[in-house]
Motif scaffolding. Structure first.
Motif, PDB file in Angstrom:
ATOM      1  N   THR A 127       0.829  -1.219   0.000  1.00 55.72           N
ATOM      2  CA  THR A 127       0.000   0.000   0.000  1.00 55.72           C
ATOM      3  C   THR A 127       0.856   1.259   0.000  1.00 55.72           C
ATOM      4  O   THR A 127       0.673   2.157  -0.827  1.00 55.72           O
ATOM      5  N   LEU A 128       1.813   1.305   0.903  1.00 54.98           N
ATOM      6  CA  LEU A 128       2.592   2.540   1.083  1.00 54.98           C
ATOM      7  C   LEU A 128       3.540   2.825  -0.077  1.00 54.98           C
ATOM      8  O   LEU A 128       3.983   3.966  -0.257  1.00 54.98           O
ATOM      9  N   GLU A 129       3.815   1.806  -0.894  1.00 57.74           N
ATOM     10  CA  GLU A 129       4.702   2.074  -2.031  1.00 57.74           C
ATOM     11  C   GLU A 129       4.064   3.075  -2.996  1.00 57.74           C
ATOM     12  O   GLU A 129       4.768   3.781  -3.713  1.00 57.74           O
ATOM     13  N   HIS A 130       2.751   3.182  -2.950  1.00 57.66           N
ATOM     14  CA  HIS A 130       2.088   4.163  -3.825  1.00 57.66           C
ATOM     15  C   HIS A 130       2.372   5.595  -3.348  1.00 57.66           C
ATOM     16  O   HIS A 130       2.418   6.519  -4.164  1.00 57.66           O
ATOM     17  N   ALA A 131       2.565   5.748  -2.061  1.00 63.05           N
ATOM     18  CA  ALA A 131       2.961   7.073  -1.548  1.00 63.05           C
ATOM     19  C   ALA A 131       4.391   7.379  -2.006  1.00 63.05           C
ATOM     20  O   ALA A 131       4.686   8.481  -2.480  1.00 63.05           O
ATOM     21  N   ALA A 132       5.247   6.371  -1.888  1.00 58.93           N
ATOM     22  CA  ALA A 132       6.653   6.579  -2.257  1.00 58.93           C
ATOM     23  C   ALA A 132       6.784   6.888  -3.754  1.00 58.93           C
ATOM     24  O   ALA A 132       7.529   7.784  -4.161  1.00 58.93           O
ATOM     25  N   THR A 133       6.035   6.143  -4.584  1.00 59.09           N
ATOM     26  CA  THR A 133       6.101   6.353  -6.036  1.00 59.09           C
ATOM     27  C   THR A 133       5.605   7.752  -6.398  1.00 59.09           C
ATOM     28  O   THR A 133       6.192   8.434  -7.238  1.00 59.09           O
ATOM     29  N   GLY A 169      -6.321   2.254   1.811  1.00 59.17           N
ATOM     30  CA  GLY A 169      -5.606   1.598   0.713  1.00 59.17           C
ATOM     31  C   GLY A 169      -4.860   2.518  -0.244  1.00 59.17           C
ATOM     32  O   GLY A 169      -4.411   3.606   0.125  1.00 59.17           O
ATOM     33  N   LYS A 170      -4.771   2.047  -1.497  1.00 56.98           N
ATOM     34  CA  LYS A 170      -3.925   2.710  -2.504  1.00 56.98           C
ATOM     35  C   LYS A 170      -4.277   4.194  -2.702  1.00 56.98           C
ATOM     36  O   LYS A 170      -3.394   5.046  -2.767  1.00 56.98           O
ATOM     37  N   ALA A 171      -5.573   4.497  -2.797  1.00 52.81           N
ATOM     38  CA  ALA A 171      -5.978   5.898  -2.999  1.00 52.81           C
ATOM     39  C   ALA A 171      -5.495   6.766  -1.842  1.00 52.81           C
ATOM     40  O   ALA A 171      -5.011   7.884  -2.042  1.00 52.81           O
ATOM     41  N   GLY A 172      -5.605   6.229  -0.632  1.00 48.08           N
ATOM     42  CA  GLY A 172      -5.158   6.985   0.542  1.00 48.08           C
ATOM     43  C   GLY A 172      -3.656   7.204   0.529  1.00 48.08           C
ATOM     44  O   GLY A 172      -3.176   8.288   0.894  1.00 48.08           O
ATOM     45  N   ALA A 173      -2.909   6.190   0.117  1.00 52.36           N
ATOM     46  CA  ALA A 173      -1.447   6.316   0.077  1.00 52.36           C
ATOM     47  C   ALA A 173      -1.033   7.353  -0.971  1.00 52.36           C
ATOM     48  O   ALA A 173      -0.168   8.208  -0.720  1.00 52.36           O
ATOM     49  N   THR A 174      -1.663   7.290  -2.129  1.00 50.40           N
ATOM     50  CA  THR A 174      -1.358   8.258  -3.189  1.00 50.40           C
ATOM     51  C   THR A 174      -1.712   9.671  -2.727  1.00 50.40           C
ATOM     52  O   THR A 174      -0.927  10.611  -2.881  1.00 50.40           O
ATOM     53  N   ASN A 175      -2.883   9.798  -2.139  1.00 48.21           N
ATOM     54  CA  ASN A 175      -3.320  11.126  -1.698  1.00 48.21           C
ATOM     55  C   ASN A 175      -2.497  11.659  -0.523  1.00 48.21           C
ATOM     56  O   ASN A 175      -2.324  12.869  -0.391  1.00 48.21           O
ATOM     57  N   ALA A 176      -1.988  10.764   0.303  1.00 49.10           N
ATOM     58  CA  ALA A 176      -1.120  11.213   1.401  1.00 49.10           C
ATOM     59  C   ALA A 176       0.114  11.896   0.814  1.00 49.10           C
ATOM     60  O   ALA A 176       0.560  12.942   1.302  1.00 49.10           O
ATOM     61  N   ALA A 177       0.644  11.309  -0.254  1.00 47.76           N
ATOM     62  CA  ALA A 177       1.822  11.911  -0.898  1.00 47.76           C
ATOM     63  C   ALA A 177       1.457  13.259  -1.528  1.00 47.76           C
ATOM     64  O   ALA A 177       2.222  14.231  -1.426  1.00 47.76           O
ATOM     65  N   LEU A 178       0.286  13.329  -2.159  1.00 47.59           N
ATOM     66  CA  LEU A 178      -0.120  14.592  -2.792  1.00 47.59           C
ATOM     67  C   LEU A 178      -0.392  15.670  -1.743  1.00 47.59           C
ATOM     68  O   LEU A 178      -0.078  16.845  -1.945  1.00 47.59           O
ATOM     69  N   LEU A 179      -0.947  15.247  -0.624  1.00 46.56           N
ATOM     70  CA  LEU A 179      -1.197  16.207   0.457  1.00 46.56           C
ATOM     71  C   LEU A 179       0.122  16.658   1.087  1.00 46.56           C
ATOM     72  O   LEU A 179       0.293  17.843   1.416  1.00 46.56           O
ATOM     73  N   ALA A 180       1.042  15.732   1.214  1.00 46.82           N
ATOM     74  CA  ALA A 180       2.379  16.105   1.713  1.00 46.82           C
ATOM     75  C   ALA A 180       3.003  17.130   0.769  1.00 46.82           C
ATOM     76  O   ALA A 180       3.615  18.119   1.209  1.00 46.82           O
ATOM     77  N   ALA A 181       2.821  16.911  -0.529  1.00 50.23           N
ATOM     78  CA  ALA A 181       3.363  17.854  -1.519  1.00 50.23           C
ATOM     79  C   ALA A 181       2.706  19.226  -1.371  1.00 50.23           C
ATOM     80  O   ALA A 181       3.373  20.264  -1.467  1.00 50.23           O
ATOM     81  N   ALA A 182       1.400  19.227  -1.120  1.00 52.48           N
ATOM     82  CA  ALA A 182       0.690  20.505  -0.953  1.00 52.48           C
ATOM     83  C   ALA A 182       1.197  21.234   0.295  1.00 52.48           C
ATOM     84  O   ALA A 182       1.367  22.457   0.288  1.00 52.48           O
ATOM     85  N   ILE A 183       1.449  20.472   1.360  1.00 53.62           N
ATOM     86  CA  ILE A 183       1.970  21.079   2.595  1.00 53.62           C
ATOM     87  C   ILE A 183       3.363  21.667   2.340  1.00 53.62           C
ATOM     88  O   ILE A 183       3.651  22.816   2.663  1.00 53.62           O
ATOM     89  N   LEU A 184       4.213  20.857   1.716  1.00 51.27           N
ATOM     90  CA  LEU A 184       5.584  21.317   1.431  1.00 51.27           C
ATOM     91  C   LEU A 184       5.576  22.462   0.422  1.00 51.27           C
ATOM     92  O   LEU A 184       6.443  23.334   0.443  1.00 51.27           O
ATOM     93  N   GLY A 185       4.570  22.462  -0.447  1.00 48.54           N
ATOM     94  CA  GLY A 185       4.464  23.489  -1.486  1.00 48.54           C
ATOM     95  C   GLY A 185       4.244  24.884  -0.927  1.00 48.54           C
ATOM     96  O   GLY A 185       4.531  25.879  -1.591  1.00 48.54           O
TER      97      GLY A 185
END
Ligand code: RP5
Length: 206
Positions: free
Chosen positions: A40-46, A140-156
């Protein structure tokens, strides 16, 4: 007394640290309760990798390695991590306990479980007591992907380059959807209107 911040002093601070320490220095820490969560978490990393955001990945279990969890959470800020993504399944205490030991934003990803399909993970992560927030994403996968996108928004909000990467990602995503308005046409399946017009022609001939 609480220190009062004003926009100017905050901006001054940002000017001194508006760039990551180095291009490879991890800004996001992805932690998970078990190696079985990697699927699951590999989708955040990718997703982070695609956005060019350096991250580190670790198995840190709230129940099996609690001391490691405390050490990770208490040292993350000092090591330059700015957002933590924590994924866990079942009695998913990892995101909440991590959040209790750091003031960094913690984004929780509920891992889908066999027994309860991840509803257990979702509720364990989302139902935090007032005072210790965990930003909880989908199962699941959607949450992992969105966690990365939200992290990007925070860092942005701090790194303009990351904000632009995120903007580009969103624009490309929109273009991909617009490029295929009719999935039936894309996979060669005849459209209903074409089928009915062919049938109509047959009837006319008879
Ligand atoms: C949780 O228990 C982990 O986050 C994982 O989702 C779940 C099962 O772990 P394993 O038994 O597969 O190691 O702590």
């Amino acid at each position: 007394m609480h220190k009062r911040w004003n926009r100017r002093s905050l901006m001054k601070q940002e000017q001194t640290k508006e760039r990551p320490r180095s291009s490879s220095h991890a800004l996001v820490g992805i932690i998970m309760g078990s190696t079985s969560d990697w699927e699951t978490l590999e989708h955040a990393a990718t997703t982070l990798r695609d956005l060019g955001i350096p991250c580190e990945t670790r198995v840190v279990s709230a129940h099996r390695t609690p001391d490691l969890l405390f050490e990770y959470a208490t040292s993350a800020e000092q090591r330059g991590i700015e957002v933590i993504i924590a994924g866990a399944g079942g009695a998913a205490h990892l995101p909440g306990m991590t959040a209790s030991k750091t003031v960094l934003p913690v984004l929780g990803v509920p891992v889908e479980t066999k027994a309860l399909k991840g509803l257990d993970s979702l509720l364990s992560i989302a139902q935090m007591p007032g005072g210790i927030p965990v930003g909880t994403l989908a199962i699941g996968k959607a949450g992992a992907t969105n966690a990365a996108l939200l992290a990007a928004a925070i860092l942005g909000t701090k790194y303009p380059g990351i904000r632009e990467s995120l903007r580009e990602f969103r624009m490309e995503q929109t273009q991909r959807v617009l490029a295929t308005p009719d999935p039936a046409a894309a996979d060669g399946t005849p459209r209903a209107s074409a089928v009915s017009s062919r049938r109509g022609k047959k009837r006319t001939r008879a």
